[in-house]
Design a protein around this motif. Structure first.
Motif, mmCIF file in Angstrom:
data_model
loop_
_atom_site.group_PDB
_atom_site.id
_atom_site.type_symbol
_atom_site.label_atom_id
_atom_site.label_comp_id
_atom_site.label_asym_id
_atom_site.label_seq_id
_atom_site.Cartn_x
_atom_site.Cartn_y
_atom_site.Cartn_z
ATOM 1 N N ALA A 5 -10.095 68.858 48.400
ATOM 2 C CA ALA A 5 -10.097 68.145 49.679
ATOM 3 C C ALA A 5 -9.570 66.726 49.523
ATOM 4 N N GLU A 6 -9.934 66.064 48.428
ATOM 5 C CA GLU A 6 -9.487 64.692 48.197
ATOM 6 C C GLU A 6 -7.993 64.636 47.894
ATOM 7 N N CYS A 7 -7.421 65.747 47.448
ATOM 8 C CA CYS A 7 -5.996 65.800 47.118
ATOM 9 C C CYS A 7 -5.098 65.934 48.347
ATOM 10 N N ARG A 8 -5.665 66.126 49.513
ATOM 11 C CA ARG A 8 -4.849 66.355 50.718
ATOM 12 C C ARG A 8 -3.900 65.189 50.972
ATOM 13 N N PRO A 9 -2.587 65.467 51.099
ATOM 14 C CA PRO A 9 -1.645 64.391 51.446
ATOM 15 C C PRO A 9 -1.909 63.883 52.859
ATOM 16 N N LEU A 10 -1.678 62.601 53.092
ATOM 17 C CA LEU A 10 -1.955 62.017 54.401
ATOM 18 C C LEU A 10 -1.090 62.612 55.494
ATOM 19 N N TYR A 11 0.114 63.072 55.142
ATOM 20 C CA TYR A 11 1.017 63.605 56.160
ATOM 21 C C TYR A 11 0.689 65.049 56.555
ATOM 22 N N VAL A 59 -5.572 58.886 28.505
ATOM 23 C CA VAL A 59 -5.149 60.125 29.167
ATOM 24 C C VAL A 59 -4.046 59.800 30.167
ATOM 25 N N ASN A 60 -3.003 60.576 30.125
ATOM 26 C CA ASN A 60 -1.842 60.299 30.977
ATOM 27 C C ASN A 60 -2.123 60.562 32.454
ATOM 28 N N ASN A 61 -1.595 59.686 33.320
ATOM 29 C CA ASN A 61 -1.655 59.920 34.767
ATOM 30 C C ASN A 61 -0.281 59.795 35.417
ATOM 31 N N CYS A 62 0.787 59.781 34.585
ATOM 32 C CA CYS A 62 2.159 59.677 35.086
ATOM 33 C C CYS A 62 2.881 60.996 34.828
ATOM 34 N N SER A 63 3.531 61.548 35.836
ATOM 35 C CA SER A 63 4.168 62.861 35.680
ATOM 36 C C SER A 63 5.695 62.812 35.757
ATOM 37 N N GLU A 64 6.278 61.618 35.813
ATOM 38 C CA GLU A 64 7.727 61.483 35.923
ATOM 39 C C GLU A 64 8.348 61.542 34.525
ATOM 40 N N GLU A 65 8.999 62.659 34.214
ATOM 41 C CA GLU A 65 9.581 62.835 32.894
ATOM 42 C C GLU A 65 10.907 62.091 32.769
ATOM 43 N N ILE A 66 11.169 61.548 31.577
ATOM 44 C CA ILE A 66 12.452 60.925 31.287
ATOM 45 C C ILE A 66 12.957 61.460 29.949
ATOM 46 N N THR A 67 14.215 61.172 29.625
ATOM 47 C CA THR A 67 14.785 61.654 28.374
ATOM 48 C C THR A 67 14.257 60.834 27.193
ATOM 49 N N HIS A 70 -5.304 59.385 44.086
ATOM 50 C CA HIS A 70 -3.964 58.813 43.902
ATOM 51 C C HIS A 70 -2.889 59.873 43.719
ATOM 52 N N LYS A 71 -3.292 61.153 43.766
ATOM 53 C CA LYS A 71 -2.350 62.278 43.656
ATOM 54 C C LYS A 71 -1.607 62.271 42.329
ATOM 55 N N TRP A 72 -2.313 61.966 41.249
ATOM 56 C CA TRP A 72 -1.701 61.898 39.926
ATOM 57 C C TRP A 72 -1.510 63.295 39.337
ATOM 58 N N CYS A 73 -0.302 63.601 38.900
ATOM 59 C CA CYS A 73 0.017 64.805 38.119
ATOM 60 C C CYS A 73 -0.289 66.115 38.847
ATOM 61 N N LEU A 74 -0.416 66.081 40.157
ATOM 62 C CA LEU A 74 -0.805 67.293 40.878
ATOM 63 C C LEU A 74 0.285 68.363 40.853
ATOM 64 N N LYS A 75 1.528 67.964 40.663
ATOM 65 C CA LYS A 75 2.624 68.929 40.591
ATOM 66 C C LYS A 75 3.037 69.226 39.155
ATOM 67 N N ASN A 76 2.432 68.538 38.202
ATOM 68 C CA ASN A 76 2.824 68.708 36.807
ATOM 69 C C ASN A 76 1.592 68.632 35.902
ATOM 70 N N PRO A 77 0.748 69.663 35.916
ATOM 71 C CA PRO A 77 -0.485 69.630 35.115
ATOM 72 C C PRO A 77 -0.224 69.438 33.632
ATOM 73 N N GLU A 78 0.941 69.913 33.150
ATOM 74 C CA GLU A 78 1.247 69.797 31.725
ATOM 75 C C GLU A 78 1.333 68.341 31.272
ATOM 76 N N ALA A 79 1.510 67.432 32.222
ATOM 77 C CA ALA A 79 1.625 66.015 31.864
ATOM 78 C C ALA A 79 0.286 65.405 31.465
ATOM 79 N N ILE A 80 -0.810 66.065 31.786
ATOM 80 C CA ILE A 80 -2.133 65.495 31.506
ATOM 81 C C ILE A 80 -2.478 65.739 30.052
ATOM 82 N N ILE A 81 -2.114 64.795 29.204
ATOM 83 C CA ILE A 81 -2.368 64.882 27.770
ATOM 84 C C ILE A 81 -3.172 63.656 27.341
#
Length: 289
Positions: free
Chosen positions: A151-157, A225-233, A196-207
């Motif tokens: 429920a807390e993950c619901r986007p505002l839009y 513990v990671n909360n950023c899901s934006e991958e870079i090279t 804050h909707k951290w890593c909700l689309k990329n669970p593998e990022a939570i390391i």
């Protein structure tokens, strides 16, 4: 015991706390939340919330009544009743009322502060109350349930009526729950991932990495513990750590997947000259092997 509608429940509460200053107190017993709203003018309003079944009474009306959100949700007529029973933009209206009627903002209750900061997210009193309960549990170190996390993950839009949690939301909750059991995160941290909707689309990022290896003993070390899901090279990550901390690029080896969204939102594990490092949200820490 008499069962009542949402409208009757809201009217009973408004009779006590509507338009006057009140002090709210909450306690948790297992999964049951007990609350009192104390006013000078109208006495006290009491309620006991057990999984959506709310028993309530007041000094003015001491007989207990029940409002059961579960009965309402399962009612065949729920879809037609709900629009009439719910007040649109309730959170915004209540926040405006607090702003215009409060004389001393230093005396705001925790609930009133929550409404001022978050009221715009909630269209109904029930959803606002549920949102406050989740925040209250997080502040008191109580783990959200899977349903509360979703429920807390619901986007505002997305409206509350249209919102459907995704499979990855459940996967993120399971990963975070395991980290809490391992004492790498706190229940309050879990609330932060949802809010804050951290890593909700990329669970593998939570390391997680254990840092501060030179503390006296492992128990005094901590976990990052990671909360950023934006991958870079890897090359981009190498540039980032060298620009920020002055490492020599030829000696930097990126470990695992690097994540970077902004200077204060990142998670890059790397080795340099035999040392293990972690760049996390703009800071740098040594890592335990």
């Amino acid at each position: 015991m008499t069962h009542v509608s949402l409208k009757e429940y809201e009217a009973a509460k408004a009779e006590i706390i509507g338009g006057v200053h009140y002090e709210e107190k909450s306690t948790l017993e297992g999964s049951v939340i007990r609350k009192t709203y104390t006013t000078e003018e109208n006495g006290v309003f009491y309620e006991v919330n057990d999984g959506g079944r709310v028993e309530f009474w007041s000094d003015k009306h001491p007989e207990s009544r029940i409002y059961d959100e579960n009965e309402r949700a399962n009612s065949p007529a729920a879809e037609t009743i709900a629009p009439a029973a719910e007040l649109p933009d309730y959170g915004d209206s209540l926040a405006e009322k607090i702003r215009t009627t409060t004389q001393d903002f230093s005396k705001l209750t925790d609930f009133e502060k929550f409404v001022l900061d978050n009221g715009y997210k909630y269209k109904t009193e029930m959803s606002l109350k549920a949102g406050y309960d989740r925040a209250w549990k997080a502040r008191h170190g109580i783990m959200l349930t899977a349903e509360e996390f979703a429920a807390e993950c619901r986007p505002l839009y997305v409206s509350e009526a249209e919102y459907q949690p995704t499979e990855t939301t459940a996967e993120v909750y399971d990963i975070l729950s395991a980290l809490v059991r391992e004492e790498k995160l706190t229940p309050g941290d879990v609330f932060g991932y949802a809010a804050h909707k951290w890593c909700l689309k990329n669970p593998e990022a939570i390391i997680a990495y254990q840092v501060d290896p030179y503390r006296e003993s492992p128990i005094h070390r901590k976990w990052a513990v990671n909360n950023c899901s934006e991958e870079i090279t890897e090359e981009a990550a190498r540039v980032k750590v060298c620009e920020e901390f002055g490492f020599e690029a030829s000696r930097v080896k990126i470990i695992g997947t690097p994540y970077y969204d902004a200077t204060d939102w990142n998670f890059i594990r790397f080795d340099c000259a035999g040392w293990a490092w972690l760049m996390a949200n703009g800071g740098i820490q040594s890592v335990c092997h």
